[in-house]
Scaffold this active site. Sequence first.
Site: not given
Length: 271
Positions: A68, A8, A180, A39-40, A178, A153
Amino acid sequence: MRLLFLGDVVGRSGRDAVAERLPGLIEKFNLEFVVINGENASHGRGLTEGHYNALKDAGADVVTLGDHAFDQRDTLSYIEREPTLVRPINMADGTPGRGAMLQSARNGKQVLVVQGLGRVFMNPIDDPFLAIEKAVEDCPLGAVADAIIVDFHAEATSEMQAMGHFLDGRVSLVVGTHTHIPTSDHRILKGGTALMSDAGMCGDYDSVIGVDTDEPLNRFLTGVPRDRFTPAEGEATLSGVVIETDDATGLCTYVAPLRIGGTLAEALPAW
């Protein structure tokens, strides 16, 4: 074939690290395919079209999303015209975009990228095991795809581990995203599939999973939200996993973590 998966990307710090370091890694290690979870990447939640294009320009062949996926409004419009942007395959029927994509690598070989969203400690969603299995059966390893990467994820490492064993021998790599936090369980399973429970994040690890520490600490201590979560902006660590696959079978012959920059100990493949 040598492939890289990056976890991520969180905020500006993560985007900058990808832009600065990925081109050199591709050249140094002769990487033929790169997948990035983005996604982040946009302010810590979702992915704008501009930031998606920046990840592509840095060297990503496919960009994946997650829970997200649609936090940035423009994703709803541009995801339909961007075939290399992949969202979770087990989202509801009619969700914009696609959950699997067959894409050409730099050497001309075909790589299938599939993303699923876990259900343990996550919001209700369709079965990821059956959805991913169908995508793999429709594009089998060694017959249609030369390599298959599954981005799972999910929150629970148990669910990530289960997905790896479920797909063992049928895909090249199952890697979690997801949480991290990079795990140290990278290995090749009995059937030849590489598994890593979480690739970690491309972001500032002097933080709380990529977020500036003040607001998470406030909420843990008081239970009362005071402000929005803000991505930390210190030097990012680029974090992910590399694999090498057998040209005949597409199964994994080598797997290693990759971490470079920032505050985490460096880890590079022995190539």
